[in-house]
Design a protein around this motif. Sequence first.
Motif, PDB file in Angstrom:
ATOM      1  N   SER A 104       0.845  -1.196   0.000  1.00  7.71           N
ATOM      2  CA  SER A 104       0.000   0.000   0.000  1.00  7.71           C
ATOM      3  C   SER A 104       0.880   1.245   0.000  1.00  7.71           C
ATOM      4  CB  SER A 104      -0.959   0.004   1.187  1.00  7.71           C
ATOM      5  OG  SER A 104      -0.262   0.006   2.401  1.00  7.71           O
ATOM      6  N   LEU A 105       0.331   2.312  -0.579  1.00  6.65           N
ATOM      7  CA  LEU A 105       1.034   3.579  -0.668  1.00  6.65           C
ATOM      8  C   LEU A 105       0.253   4.613   0.128  1.00  6.65           C
ATOM      9  CD1 LEU A 105       3.381   5.162  -2.001  1.00  6.65           C
ATOM     10  CD2 LEU A 105       1.775   5.738  -3.850  1.00  6.65           C
ATOM     11  N   ASN A 106       0.937   5.275   1.052  1.00  2.23           N
ATOM     12  CA  ASN A 106       0.329   6.297   1.903  1.00  2.23           C
ATOM     13  C   ASN A 106       0.808   7.668   1.445  1.00  2.23           C
ATOM     14  OD1 ASN A 106      -0.880   4.385   3.842  1.00  2.23           O
ATOM     15  ND2 ASN A 106       1.260   3.893   4.254  1.00  2.23           N
ATOM     16  N   ILE A 107      -0.138   8.541   1.108  1.00  7.12           N
ATOM     17  CA  ILE A 107       0.191   9.895   0.679  1.00  7.12           C
ATOM     18  C   ILE A 107      -0.442  10.870   1.666  1.00  7.12           C
ATOM     19  CG2 ILE A 107      -0.024  11.626  -1.147  1.00  7.12           C
ATOM     20  CD1 ILE A 107      -0.217   9.294  -3.153  1.00  7.12           C
ATOM     21  N   THR A 108       0.385  11.730   2.245  1.00  5.80           N
ATOM     22  CA  THR A 108      -0.094  12.760   3.161  1.00  5.80           C
ATOM     23  C   THR A 108       0.151  14.111   2.516  1.00  5.80           C
ATOM     24  OG1 THR A 108       0.420  11.379   5.082  1.00  5.80           O
ATOM     25  CG2 THR A 108       0.113  13.737   5.482  1.00  5.80           C
ATOM     26  N   SER A 109      -0.912  14.918   2.418  1.00 14.86           N
ATOM     27  CA  SER A 109      -0.832  16.228   1.771  1.00 14.86           C
ATOM     28  C   SER A 109      -1.350  17.303   2.709  1.00 14.86           C
ATOM     29  CB  SER A 109      -1.684  16.251   0.492  1.00 14.86           C
ATOM     30  OG  SER A 109      -1.283  15.243  -0.400  1.00 14.86           O
ATOM     31  N   THR A 110      -0.786  18.502   2.581  1.00 13.73           N
ATOM     32  CA  THR A 110      -1.280  19.652   3.323  1.00 13.73           C
ATOM     33  C   THR A 110      -1.495  20.814   2.352  1.00 13.73           C
ATOM     34  OG1 THR A 110       0.965  20.370   3.871  1.00 13.73           O
ATOM     35  CG2 THR A 110      -0.181  19.047   5.509  1.00 13.73           C
ATOM     36  N   ILE A 111      -2.559  21.570   2.618  1.00  8.32           N
ATOM     37  CA  ILE A 111      -2.905  22.745   1.812  1.00  8.32           C
ATOM     38  C   ILE A 111      -3.251  23.864   2.790  1.00  8.32           C
ATOM     39  CG2 ILE A 111      -4.487  23.702   0.098  1.00  8.32           C
ATOM     40  CD1 ILE A 111      -5.034  20.796  -0.806  1.00  8.32           C
ATOM     41  N   LEU A 112      -2.651  25.046   2.604  1.00  6.92           N
ATOM     42  CA  LEU A 112      -3.004  26.192   3.430  1.00  6.92           C
ATOM     43  C   LEU A 112      -4.381  26.684   3.020  1.00  6.92           C
ATOM     44  CD1 LEU A 112       0.375  28.163   3.581  1.00  6.92           C
ATOM     45  CD2 LEU A 112      -0.637  26.674   5.320  1.00  6.92           C
ATOM     46  N   LYS A 122      -5.010  12.551   4.083  1.00  9.02           N
ATOM     47  CA  LYS A 122      -4.245  11.300   4.143  1.00  9.02           C
ATOM     48  C   LYS A 122      -4.952  10.284   3.261  1.00  9.02           C
ATOM     49  CE  LYS A 122      -2.471  12.164   8.740  1.00  9.02           C
ATOM     50  NZ  LYS A 122      -2.326  11.684  10.107  1.00  9.02           N
ATOM     51  N   GLU A 123      -4.221   9.758   2.273  1.00 12.67           N
ATOM     52  CA  GLU A 123      -4.783   8.780   1.349  1.00 12.67           C
ATOM     53  C   GLU A 123      -3.951   7.505   1.377  1.00 12.67           C
ATOM     54  OE1 GLU A 123      -6.522  11.366  -2.282  1.00 12.67           O
ATOM     55  OE2 GLU A 123      -4.337  11.341  -2.130  1.00 12.67           O
ATOM     56  N   THR A 124      -4.638   6.370   1.317  1.00 14.89           N
ATOM     57  CA  THR A 124      -3.959   5.081   1.218  1.00 14.89           C
ATOM     58  C   THR A 124      -4.484   4.355   0.000  1.00 14.89           C
ATOM     59  OG1 THR A 124      -3.690   4.940   3.615  1.00 14.89           O
ATOM     60  CG2 THR A 124      -3.492   2.883   2.367  1.00 14.89           C
ATOM     61  N   TYR A 125      -3.575   4.057  -0.933  1.00 17.60           N
ATOM     62  CA  TYR A 125      -3.886   3.305  -2.145  1.00 17.60           C
ATOM     63  C   TYR A 125      -3.451   1.864  -1.921  1.00 17.60           C
ATOM     64  CZ  TYR A 125      -4.266   7.744  -4.712  1.00 17.60           C
ATOM     65  OH  TYR A 125      -4.639   8.993  -5.155  1.00 17.60           O
TER      66      TYR A 125
END
Length: 154
Positions: A104-112, A122-125
Amino acid sequence: MKKVLVVFVLAVVTMAASAQTNFSGSWKLDTSISELNDQWTMAPKSIDIKQSGNQLQVDKHASFQGNDFTISDTYTLDGKECINKGWRDTEKKSTANWSDDNKSLNITSTILMGDGGEMTIKETYQMDGDALTLDSQTSSSYGDMEEHMVYDKQ
């Protein structure tokens, strides 16, 4: 000769076991088995993924208030921060990290946000048989949201 063959077979098995999952393909949302929010969903109707080497290109095709749009993000798969375009001239800063088993791939993103706060996504593929699953958790000053999306390969 037998020792060489045994070492070769073990090396091949070890490499195959540690291989990263490849999510490449065109995927369509299966709303019948996805767990989406009742009133408002962030689930894309379809996703196109191109994964090659250390790079992942994700194009999410969605609709909001009758308007279709595409969100395109490019990530490196080495845990380094990537910057993509957010909405309304914002930047989306993301890191992508593989699980220990590379499944699985975990992607964590932040946006102001405009209110001075920050949105965290937080997304998990991962693959579930032939289906791609995408688990998403979003948190901001507007509240928290979780969705479980299931996509069929087209």
